[in-house]
Design a protein around this motif. Structure first.
Motif, PDB file in Angstrom:
ATOM      1  N   ARG A  23       5.410   6.985  -7.356  1.00  0.00           N
ATOM      2  CA  ARG A  23       4.320   7.248  -8.313  1.00  0.00           C
ATOM      3  C   ARG A  23       3.991   5.984  -9.109  1.00  0.00           C
ATOM      4  O   ARG A  23       2.832   5.665  -9.348  1.00  0.00           O
ATOM      5  CB  ARG A  23       4.731   8.361  -9.286  1.00  0.00           C
ATOM      6  CG  ARG A  23       4.685   9.744  -8.668  1.00  0.00           C
ATOM      7  CD  ARG A  23       5.247  10.796  -9.618  1.00  0.00           C
ATOM      8  NE  ARG A  23       5.296  12.086  -8.976  1.00  0.00           N
ATOM      9  CZ  ARG A  23       4.272  12.947  -8.953  1.00  0.00           C
ATOM     10  NH1 ARG A  23       3.165  12.676  -9.591  1.00  0.00           N
ATOM     11  NH2 ARG A  23       4.388  14.100  -8.317  1.00  0.00           N
ATOM     12  N   ALA A  24       5.038   5.260  -9.529  1.00  0.00           N
ATOM     13  CA  ALA A  24       4.831   4.062 -10.346  1.00  0.00           C
ATOM     14  C   ALA A  24       4.078   2.985  -9.556  1.00  0.00           C
ATOM     15  O   ALA A  24       3.170   2.340 -10.077  1.00  0.00           O
ATOM     16  CB  ALA A  24       6.174   3.537 -10.840  1.00  0.00           C
ATOM     17  N   THR A  30       9.180  -4.866 -10.680  1.00  0.00           N
ATOM     18  CA  THR A  30      10.580  -4.723 -11.129  1.00  0.00           C
ATOM     19  C   THR A  30      10.786  -3.289 -11.608  1.00  0.00           C
ATOM     20  O   THR A  30       9.977  -2.745 -12.358  1.00  0.00           O
ATOM     21  CB  THR A  30      10.952  -5.703 -12.264  1.00  0.00           C
ATOM     22  OG1 THR A  30      10.009  -5.525 -13.307  1.00  0.00           O
ATOM     23  CG2 THR A  30      10.944  -7.141 -11.810  1.00  0.00           C
ATOM     24  N   PHE A  31      11.841  -2.679 -11.098  1.00  0.00           N
ATOM     25  CA  PHE A  31      12.177  -1.299 -11.457  1.00  0.00           C
ATOM     26  C   PHE A  31      13.439  -1.310 -12.301  1.00  0.00           C
ATOM     27  O   PHE A  31      14.465  -1.822 -11.864  1.00  0.00           O
ATOM     28  CB  PHE A  31      12.463  -0.462 -10.199  1.00  0.00           C
ATOM     29  CG  PHE A  31      11.310  -0.370  -9.252  1.00  0.00           C
ATOM     30  CD1 PHE A  31      10.332   0.603  -9.408  1.00  0.00           C
ATOM     31  CD2 PHE A  31      11.204  -1.240  -8.176  1.00  0.00           C
ATOM     32  CE1 PHE A  31       9.270   0.695  -8.522  1.00  0.00           C
ATOM     33  CE2 PHE A  31      10.148  -1.159  -7.284  1.00  0.00           C
ATOM     34  CZ  PHE A  31       9.176  -0.185  -7.461  1.00  0.00           C
ATOM     35  N   LEU A  77      11.970   5.538 -15.917  1.00  0.00           N
ATOM     36  CA  LEU A  77      11.683   4.335 -15.132  1.00  0.00           C
ATOM     37  C   LEU A  77      10.771   3.397 -15.914  1.00  0.00           C
ATOM     38  O   LEU A  77       9.734   3.806 -16.429  1.00  0.00           O
ATOM     39  CB  LEU A  77      11.019   4.715 -13.799  1.00  0.00           C
ATOM     40  CG  LEU A  77      10.642   3.549 -12.894  1.00  0.00           C
ATOM     41  CD1 LEU A  77      11.872   2.769 -12.437  1.00  0.00           C
ATOM     42  CD2 LEU A  77       9.864   4.024 -11.682  1.00  0.00           C
ATOM     43  N   SER A  78      11.193   2.135 -15.963  1.00  0.00           N
ATOM     44  CA  SER A  78      10.331   1.120 -16.546  1.00  0.00           C
ATOM     45  C   SER A  78       9.893   0.241 -15.383  1.00  0.00           C
ATOM     46  O   SER A  78      10.725  -0.239 -14.611  1.00  0.00           O
ATOM     47  CB  SER A  78      11.154   0.344 -17.578  1.00  0.00           C
ATOM     48  OG  SER A  78      10.633  -0.937 -17.759  1.00  0.00           O
ATOM     49  N   ILE A  79       8.565   0.073 -15.207  1.00  0.00           N
ATOM     50  CA  ILE A  79       8.141  -0.834 -14.125  1.00  0.00           C
ATOM     51  C   ILE A  79       7.450  -2.036 -14.736  1.00  0.00           C
ATOM     52  O   ILE A  79       6.614  -1.912 -15.622  1.00  0.00           O
ATOM     53  CB  ILE A  79       7.238  -0.181 -13.044  1.00  0.00           C
ATOM     54  CG1 ILE A  79       5.912   0.292 -13.596  1.00  0.00           C
ATOM     55  CG2 ILE A  79       7.924   0.832 -12.209  1.00  0.00           C
ATOM     56  CD1 ILE A  79       4.848   0.263 -12.502  1.00  0.00           C
ATOM     57  N   ASP A  80       7.865  -3.207 -14.248  1.00  0.00           N
ATOM     58  CA  ASP A  80       7.372  -4.472 -14.801  1.00  0.00           C
ATOM     59  C   ASP A  80       7.508  -4.476 -16.324  1.00  0.00           C
ATOM     60  O   ASP A  80       6.621  -4.947 -17.043  1.00  0.00           O
ATOM     61  CB  ASP A  80       5.907  -4.704 -14.374  1.00  0.00           C
ATOM     62  CG  ASP A  80       5.762  -4.783 -12.859  1.00  0.00           C
ATOM     63  OD1 ASP A  80       6.733  -5.187 -12.194  1.00  0.00           O
ATOM     64  OD2 ASP A  80       4.686  -4.427 -12.334  1.00  0.00           O
ATOM     65  N   THR A 101      -0.420   9.042  -4.736  1.00  0.00           N
ATOM     66  CA  THR A 101       0.948   8.618  -4.403  1.00  0.00           C
ATOM     67  C   THR A 101       1.299   9.023  -2.983  1.00  0.00           C
ATOM     68  O   THR A 101       1.914   8.264  -2.226  1.00  0.00           O
ATOM     69  CB  THR A 101       1.967   9.251  -5.375  1.00  0.00           C
ATOM     70  OG1 THR A 101       1.622   8.893  -6.699  1.00  0.00           O
ATOM     71  CG2 THR A 101       3.382   8.772  -5.088  1.00  0.00           C
ATOM     72  N   SER A 102       0.902  10.237  -2.623  1.00  0.00           N
ATOM     73  CA  SER A 102       1.234  10.721  -1.291  1.00  0.00           C
ATOM     74  C   SER A 102       0.570   9.839  -0.218  1.00  0.00           C
ATOM     75  O   SER A 102       1.124   9.642   0.865  1.00  0.00           O
ATOM     76  CB  SER A 102       0.824  12.187  -1.252  1.00  0.00           C
ATOM     77  OG  SER A 102       0.702  12.660   0.008  1.00  0.00           O
TER      78      SER A 102
END
Ligand code: DC
Length: 220
Positions: free
Chosen positions: A39-40, A63-64, A75-78, A95-96
């Motif tokens: 999703r992210a 970056t995860f 979850l933190s992304i970037d 996302t799918s």
């Protein structure tokens, strides 16, 4: 007693994340919801208008970081935490499509294997028992009837303040299930040695307890 790897796969809103996270809490394990990673990446691609030919590079350079309580991490992304926007029907559907890309899958699968390498983890998704951790000590395939899953998803979305009708949601969930189960790369399917649990008539707590019991049997 050594902590094992628990793989949980299943269709949309089969209860994987709630039951998986609860089981991880009871077992003192880490919990990783790989759907949130897909999703992210989809959210990043959509909001930054990244063209198809740059999807792979976008996934590779993301970056995860999983932060907070290990059995219920965020979850933190970037370096940024995006929460509720990841779960909108629009992002779910996109996302799918993003998750059908073999290049994106390859990148995320290697991150996921790295996270699971020391055991003591409950990882949920669509291909965990079949592709990400084919040698996981315990593999659960969680299902529930379509109506039950749509009802659960509806309640979740209302809480997250997303507006959608039950009819629209049923269509979205069915389309997503179909796409996730029929794609060429890593379709949703039960692993050969997977154990199916139908959660239609079970509470979250009952499912979590079943997972805990099966995990403890494997730990011995
Ligand atoms: O579990 P979820 O509904 O949050 O997952 C979002 C989408 O990501 C779902 O449509 C399928 C995809 N996905 C996947 O292909 N492989 C995974 N391991 C996890 C999710």
């Amino acid at each position: 007693m050594s902590k094992i790897r628990v793989a949980i796969d299943g269709p949309v809103s089969s209860g994987k994340s709630s039951a998986g996270s609860r089981a991880a809490f009871l077992l003192n394990y880490r919990f990783i919801d790989t759907g949130v990673m897909y999703r992210a990446v989809a959210y990043k691609i959509k909001t930054q208008n990244i063209p198809l030919e740059k999807w792979e590079a976008a996934a590779k350079t993301t970056t995860f970081d999983w932060i907070g309580e290990p059995s219920k991490p965020t979850l933190s992304i970037d370096g940024i935490v995006i929460k509720d926007s990841l779960f909108s029907p629009e992002i779910s559907s996109f996302t799918s499509k993003v998750a059908a890309s073999p290049e994106i899958r390859k990148t995320l699968v290697s991150f996921q294997r790295e996270m699971a390498k020391n055991g003591g983890i409950v990882m949920v998704g669509r291909d965990i028992g079949t592709v990400v951790l084919p040698d996981a000590e315990l593999k659960i395939f969680l299902t529930a009837s379509l109506d039950t899953r749509v009802k659960r998803r509806y309640e979740e979305l209302i809480q997250k303040k997303n507006n959608i009708s039950i009819e629209e949601l049923k269509k979205e969930v069915s389309e997503r299930d179909k796409r996730d189960s029929t794609r060429k790369d890593s379709p949703l399917q039960i692993a050969e040695d997977g154990i199916e649990i139908d959660s239609t008539h079970l509470t979250l707590e009952q499912v979590a307890e079943m997972i805990v019991k099966k995990t403890e049997e494997k730990e011995k």
